[in-house]
Write a protein that holds these residues in place. Sequence first.
Motif, PDB file in Angstrom:
ATOM      1  N   GLY A  13       0.801  -1.240   0.000  1.00 27.34           N
ATOM      2  CA  GLY A  13       0.000   0.000   0.000  1.00 27.34           C
ATOM      3  C   GLY A  13       0.834   1.291   0.000  1.00 27.34           C
ATOM      4  O   GLY A  13       0.550   2.210  -0.783  1.00 27.34           O
ATOM      5  N   CYS A  32      -7.450   3.961   4.010  1.00 31.05           N
ATOM      6  CA  CYS A  32      -8.180   3.167   4.996  1.00 31.05           C
ATOM      7  C   CYS A  32      -7.350   1.936   5.342  1.00 31.05           C
ATOM      8  O   CYS A  32      -6.845   1.243   4.451  1.00 31.05           O
ATOM      9  CB  CYS A  32      -9.523   2.737   4.397  1.00 31.05           C
ATOM     10  SG  CYS A  32     -10.351   1.474   5.374  1.00 31.05           S
ATOM     11  N   ALA A  70      -5.403  -2.611  -1.828  1.00 27.34           N
ATOM     12  CA  ALA A  70      -4.129  -3.311  -1.572  1.00 27.34           C
ATOM     13  C   ALA A  70      -4.220  -4.091  -0.269  1.00 27.34           C
ATOM     14  O   ALA A  70      -3.395  -3.943   0.640  1.00 27.34           O
ATOM     15  CB  ALA A  70      -2.984  -2.302  -1.529  1.00 27.34           C
ATOM     16  N   THR A  71      -5.243  -4.919  -0.204  1.00 24.40           N
ATOM     17  CA  THR A  71      -5.498  -5.758   0.976  1.00 24.40           C
ATOM     18  C   THR A  71      -5.300  -7.226   0.578  1.00 24.40           C
ATOM     19  O   THR A  71      -5.130  -7.518  -0.607  1.00 24.40           O
ATOM     20  CB  THR A  71      -6.959  -5.541   1.437  1.00 24.40           C
ATOM     21  OG1 THR A  71      -7.800  -5.709   0.289  1.00 24.40           O
ATOM     22  CG2 THR A  71      -7.166  -4.166   2.040  1.00 24.40           C
ATOM     23  N   VAL A  73      -5.874 -11.029  -0.663  1.00 26.72           N
ATOM     24  CA  VAL A  73      -6.701 -11.496  -1.784  1.00 26.72           C
ATOM     25  C   VAL A  73      -8.133 -11.833  -1.369  1.00 26.72           C
ATOM     26  O   VAL A  73      -9.085 -11.542  -2.103  1.00 26.72           O
ATOM     27  CB  VAL A  73      -6.048 -12.761  -2.407  1.00 26.72           C
ATOM     28  CG1 VAL A  73      -6.771 -13.201  -3.653  1.00 26.72           C
ATOM     29  CG2 VAL A  73      -4.580 -12.534  -2.676  1.00 26.72           C
ATOM     30  N   THR A  75     -10.091 -10.466   0.464  1.00 30.14           N
ATOM     31  CA  THR A  75     -10.977  -9.297   0.637  1.00 30.14           C
ATOM     32  C   THR A  75     -11.235  -8.573  -0.688  1.00 30.14           C
ATOM     33  O   THR A  75     -12.075  -7.675  -0.751  1.00 30.14           O
ATOM     34  CB  THR A  75     -10.348  -8.279   1.615  1.00 30.14           C
ATOM     35  OG1 THR A  75      -9.131  -7.774   1.017  1.00 30.14           O
ATOM     36  CG2 THR A  75     -10.003  -8.893   2.956  1.00 30.14           C
ATOM     37  N   HIS A  76     -10.489  -8.929  -1.754  1.00 28.11           N
ATOM     38  CA  HIS A  76     -10.554  -8.158  -3.007  1.00 28.11           C
ATOM     39  C   HIS A  76     -11.962  -8.053  -3.585  1.00 28.11           C
ATOM     40  O   HIS A  76     -12.400  -6.973  -3.972  1.00 28.11           O
ATOM     41  CB  HIS A  76      -9.637  -8.776  -4.079  1.00 28.11           C
ATOM     42  CG  HIS A  76      -8.176  -8.556  -3.815  1.00 28.11           C
ATOM     43  ND1 HIS A  76      -7.189  -8.981  -4.668  1.00 28.11           N
ATOM     44  CD2 HIS A  76      -7.521  -7.950  -2.785  1.00 28.11           C
ATOM     45  CE1 HIS A  76      -6.004  -8.650  -4.186  1.00 28.11           C
ATOM     46  NE2 HIS A  76      -6.184  -8.039  -3.040  1.00 28.11           N
ATOM     47  N   GLU A  93      -5.356  -4.951  -6.602  1.00 28.96           N
ATOM     48  CA  GLU A  93      -4.105  -5.708  -6.532  1.00 28.96           C
ATOM     49  C   GLU A  93      -4.245  -7.091  -7.163  1.00 28.96           C
ATOM     50  O   GLU A  93      -5.334  -7.609  -7.302  1.00 28.96           O
ATOM     51  CB  GLU A  93      -3.646  -5.845  -5.067  1.00 28.96           C
ATOM     52  CG  GLU A  93      -2.598  -4.848  -4.679  1.00 28.96           C
ATOM     53  CD  GLU A  93      -1.529  -4.636  -5.742  1.00 28.96           C
ATOM     54  OE1 GLU A  93      -1.026  -5.618  -6.301  1.00 28.96           O
ATOM     55  OE2 GLU A  93      -1.210  -3.474  -6.021  1.00 28.96           O
ATOM     56  N   LYS A  94      -3.113  -7.687  -7.478  1.00 27.48           N
ATOM     57  CA  LYS A  94      -3.079  -9.047  -8.021  1.00 27.48           C
ATOM     58  C   LYS A  94      -3.066 -10.041  -6.866  1.00 27.48           C
ATOM     59  O   LYS A  94      -2.555  -9.673  -5.807  1.00 27.48           O
ATOM     60  CB  LYS A  94      -1.858  -9.243  -8.924  1.00 27.48           C
ATOM     61  CG  LYS A  94      -0.478  -9.108  -8.210  1.00 27.48           C
ATOM     62  CD  LYS A  94      -0.040 -10.360  -7.491  1.00 27.48           C
ATOM     63  CE  LYS A  94       1.013 -10.107  -6.486  1.00 27.48           C
ATOM     64  NZ  LYS A  94       1.211 -11.175  -5.520  1.00 27.48           N
ATOM     65  N   THR A 122       2.051  -5.385 -12.073  1.00 28.08           N
ATOM     66  CA  THR A 122       3.139  -4.397 -12.096  1.00 28.08           C
ATOM     67  C   THR A 122       4.210  -4.677 -13.153  1.00 28.08           C
ATOM     68  O   THR A 122       4.710  -3.750 -13.807  1.00 28.08           O
ATOM     69  CB  THR A 122       3.830  -4.355 -10.710  1.00 28.08           C
ATOM     70  OG1 THR A 122       2.840  -4.499  -9.703  1.00 28.08           O
ATOM     71  CG2 THR A 122       4.581  -3.063 -10.499  1.00 28.08           C
ATOM     72  N   HIS A 170       2.616 -12.875 -11.211  1.00 24.33           N
ATOM     73  CA  HIS A 170       3.593 -12.037 -11.919  1.00 24.33           C
ATOM     74  C   HIS A 170       3.968 -12.700 -13.245  1.00 24.33           C
ATOM     75  O   HIS A 170       3.955 -12.066 -14.291  1.00 24.33           O
ATOM     76  CB  HIS A 170       4.862 -11.863 -11.073  1.00 24.33           C
ATOM     77  CG  HIS A 170       4.625 -11.103  -9.799  1.00 24.33           C
ATOM     78  ND1 HIS A 170       4.006  -9.881  -9.778  1.00 24.33           N
ATOM     79  CD2 HIS A 170       4.937 -11.381  -8.507  1.00 24.33           C
ATOM     80  CE1 HIS A 170       3.949  -9.432  -8.535  1.00 24.33           C
ATOM     81  NE2 HIS A 170       4.498 -10.334  -7.739  1.00 24.33           N
TER      82      HIS A 170
HETATM   83  N1  LIG Z   1       1.987  -5.852  -7.450  1.00 27.25           N
HETATM   84  C1  LIG Z   1       2.954  -6.307  -6.671  1.00 27.25           C
HETATM   85  O1  LIG Z   1       4.113  -6.415  -7.058  1.00 27.25           O
HETATM   86  C2  LIG Z   1       2.605  -6.693  -5.269  1.00 27.25           C
HETATM   87  C3  LIG Z   1       3.586  -6.820  -4.287  1.00 27.25           C
HETATM   88  C4  LIG Z   1       3.185  -7.166  -3.001  1.00 27.25           C
HETATM   89  C5  LIG Z   1       1.860  -7.402  -2.694  1.00 27.25           C
HETATM   90  N2  LIG Z   1       0.940  -7.285  -3.687  1.00 27.25           N
HETATM   91  C6  LIG Z   1      -0.493  -7.540  -3.438  1.00 27.25           C
HETATM   92  O2  LIG Z   1      -0.983  -6.502  -2.575  1.00 27.25           O
HETATM   93  C7  LIG Z   1      -2.005  -7.016  -1.722  1.00 27.25           C
HETATM   94  C8  LIG Z   1      -1.625  -6.730  -0.266  1.00 27.25           C
HETATM   95  O3  LIG Z   1      -0.421  -7.385   0.013  1.00 27.25           O
HETATM   96  P1  LIG Z   1       0.535  -6.883   1.202  1.00 27.25           P
HETATM   97  O4  LIG Z   1       1.753  -7.740   1.111  1.00 27.25           O
HETATM   98  O5  LIG Z   1       0.654  -5.404   1.190  1.00 27.25           O
HETATM   99  O6  LIG Z   1      -0.326  -7.340   2.465  1.00 27.25           O
HETATM  100  P2  LIG Z   1      -0.174  -6.838   3.974  1.00 27.25           P
HETATM  101  O7  LIG Z   1      -0.806  -7.888   4.814  1.00 27.25           O
HETATM  102  O8  LIG Z   1       1.224  -6.413   4.256  1.00 27.25           O
HETATM  103  O9  LIG Z   1      -1.060  -5.509   4.021  1.00 27.25           O
HETATM  104  C9  LIG Z   1      -2.451  -5.514   3.905  1.00 27.25           C
HETATM  105  C10 LIG Z   1      -3.012  -4.353   4.718  1.00 27.25           C
HETATM  106  O10 LIG Z   1      -4.414  -4.317   4.508  1.00 27.25           O
HETATM  107  C11 LIG Z   1      -5.081  -4.109   5.759  1.00 27.25           C
HETATM  108  N3  LIG Z   1      -6.411  -4.701   5.631  1.00 27.25           N
HETATM  109  C12 LIG Z   1      -6.723  -6.015   5.477  1.00 27.25           C
HETATM  110  N4  LIG Z   1      -8.052  -6.182   5.318  1.00 27.25           N
HETATM  111  C13 LIG Z   1      -8.596  -4.935   5.375  1.00 27.25           C
HETATM  112  C14 LIG Z   1      -9.930  -4.455   5.274  1.00 27.25           C
HETATM  113  N5  LIG Z   1     -10.950  -5.282   5.072  1.00 27.25           N
HETATM  114  N6  LIG Z   1     -10.113  -3.133   5.403  1.00 27.25           N
HETATM  115  C15 LIG Z   1      -9.080  -2.299   5.615  1.00 27.25           C
HETATM  116  N7  LIG Z   1      -7.799  -2.689   5.716  1.00 27.25           N
HETATM  117  C16 LIG Z   1      -7.561  -4.001   5.591  1.00 27.25           C
HETATM  118  C17 LIG Z   1      -4.196  -4.776   6.795  1.00 27.25           C
HETATM  119  O11 LIG Z   1      -4.386  -4.208   8.079  1.00 27.25           O
HETATM  120  C18 LIG Z   1      -2.785  -4.501   6.247  1.00 27.25           C
HETATM  121  O12 LIG Z   1      -2.233  -3.313   6.759  1.00 27.25           O
HETATM  122  C19 LIG Z   1      -2.116  -8.504  -2.054  1.00 27.25           C
HETATM  123  O13 LIG Z   1      -3.143  -8.701  -2.974  1.00 27.25           O
HETATM  124  C20 LIG Z   1      -0.775  -8.845  -2.711  1.00 27.25           C
HETATM  125  O14 LIG Z   1      -0.849  -9.925  -3.607  1.00 27.25           O
HETATM  126  C21 LIG Z   1       1.278  -6.926  -4.938  1.00 27.25           C
END
Ligand SMILES: NC(=O)c1ccc[n+]([C@@H]2O[C@H](COP(=O)([O-])OP(=O)(O)OC[C@H]3O[C@@H](n4cnc5c(N)ncnc54)[C@H](O)[C@@H]3O)[C@@H](O)[C@H]2O)c1
Length: 336
Positions: A13, A32, A70-71, A73, A75-76, A93-94, A122, A170
Motif C-alpha cells: 500500500g 483506509c 491493496a489488501t 486477496v 478481501t478483493h 491488486e493481483k 506491475t 507475476h
Molecule cells: N503488485 C505487486 O508487485 C505486489 C507486491 C506485493 C503485494 N501485492 C499484493 O498486494 C495485496 C496486499 O499485500 P501486502 O503484502 O501489502 O499485504 P499486507 O498484509 O502487508 O497488508 C495488507 C493491509 O491491509 C489491511 N487490511 C486487510 N483487510 C482490510 C480491510 N478489510 N479493510 C481495511 N484494511 C484491511 C491490513 O491491516 C494490512 O495493513 C495482495 O493482494 C498482494 O498480492 C502486490
Amino acid sequence: MINIGVIGYGYWGPNLVRNFQQCKSTSVKCVCDMHKSVLERVKATHPGVDGTVWTEELINRPDVDAVVIATPVSTHFDLALDALKAGKHVFLEKPMTQTVEQSERLLEEAEKRNLTLMVDHTFIYTGPVRKIHELVTGGDLGEILYYDSVRINLGLFQHDVDVLWDLAPHDLAIMQHVVPHKPVAVSATGMSHFDGEPENTAYMTIFFDGNCIGHIHANWMSPVKIRHTLVGGSKQMVVYNDLDPNETIKVYNKGVTINRNRESVREMLVSYRSGDVHIPQIERIEALAVEVAHFAESIENKTPPLTDGKAGLDVVRILEAATEAMGMQGRPVELT
Ligand SMILES: NC(=O)c1ccc[n+]([C@@H]2O[C@H](COP(=O)([O-])OP(=O)(O)OC[C@H]3O[C@@H](n4cnc5c(N)ncnc54)[C@H](O)[C@@H]3O)[C@@H](O)[C@H]2O)c1
C-alpha cells in the motif's frame, strides 16, 4: 485531477500511495486500514491525507473518484464490488480475486457502469518486460517455443493463498503479455510442509495451443532469492534476471536445428548455432509510476487499460485450474 482512496497500507500500500501522490493527474484523499496504528504512519508520511478504519466511509466519500485496493486477496472481491457499486473506478491488486466467478462478476459490474477496472500486474510496466515484448512482437526471437521462470525466496508466507496464487500471477501476467499463444491446459504439483498452511513449494506447467510450453517454479522456502525467466524463440533466446540491475536482459543468438535424414528417419542431424550475446538498454523508471499514470489516462480517455479486468480474469482462470490440478497430483486441467 482524479481523487484516490487507498484501502490497505501494509507492505505494498505505501508504494501505491506514494506513486498516486506523485502522479500529476491523481491526488490521494484518504487511506483506509483496519489497524489504527497503521494510520499514524500515513499521517506522518502524508500529512494532507485523511485516515479511516472504515472501508464504507472511504468508498462513499463524494470526493473520491477511484478506489485502490491493496489488501489480502480474500478481501478483493467484496471491496471491489462495493466500490464499483458506489460508482468508483477500481485499481485492484493481483491476483484479482479468489475465483473466476468473482472476477467475471467484477467485470460485469464495471462494464455495466462504464467504470475503469484495472489490475496491478506491475511487471507489465517494467522496462525489462516492455523490452521482451518489443523483441517478441518485432520478430527478433522468431517463433516462441517456451517460457520458463523461477521465482523463489525465503518467505513472506501468506495465509489466505498458496505460493502459486502469491508469486505466479507475476509470471502469468508477463507470459500472457509476451507469449503470442493461447493457454489451453494447466498442470501443477505442490506441497505444504506445515500442517494447515497452504502449499509453499509448487511447479506449474502451462500448455499452449501452438508449439509452445510454459513452466513456473514458485517457492517460499528457498534459501536464496532467484528471479530468472527464459523466453526461448526459434531465432534467439532471452534471459531475464530481475535481480541484476546492469544486465537485466540478455539476448542470446543461440539455437538448435534438427534435420532428419530422408533415408533413415532414426538418423538426425543436430546443429547448434552459437552467436553473440546482446545486452539491450533498459529504461529505468519505477513501474508503478508508469502504471498509475496509465490508470489515470484510462479513466480520462475512457479507454481500457493494458492490464484490465479481462487480463486479471485470465490470470485467475489459470490459477484456479492449477489449484484443481494440484489436487489431482498434477493431472492437467483444460482451460475453458
Ligand atoms: N503488485 C505487486 O508487485 C505486489 C507486491 C506485493 C503485494 N501485492 C499484493 O498486494 C495485496 C496486499 O499485500 P501486502 O503484502 O501489502 O499485504 P499486507 O498484509 O502487508 O497488508 C495488507 C493491509 O491491509 C489491511 N487490511 C486487510 N483487510 C482490510 C480491510 N478489510 N479493510 C481495511 N484494511 C484491511 C491490513 O491491516 C494490512 O495493513 C495482495 O493482494 C498482494 O498480492 C502486490
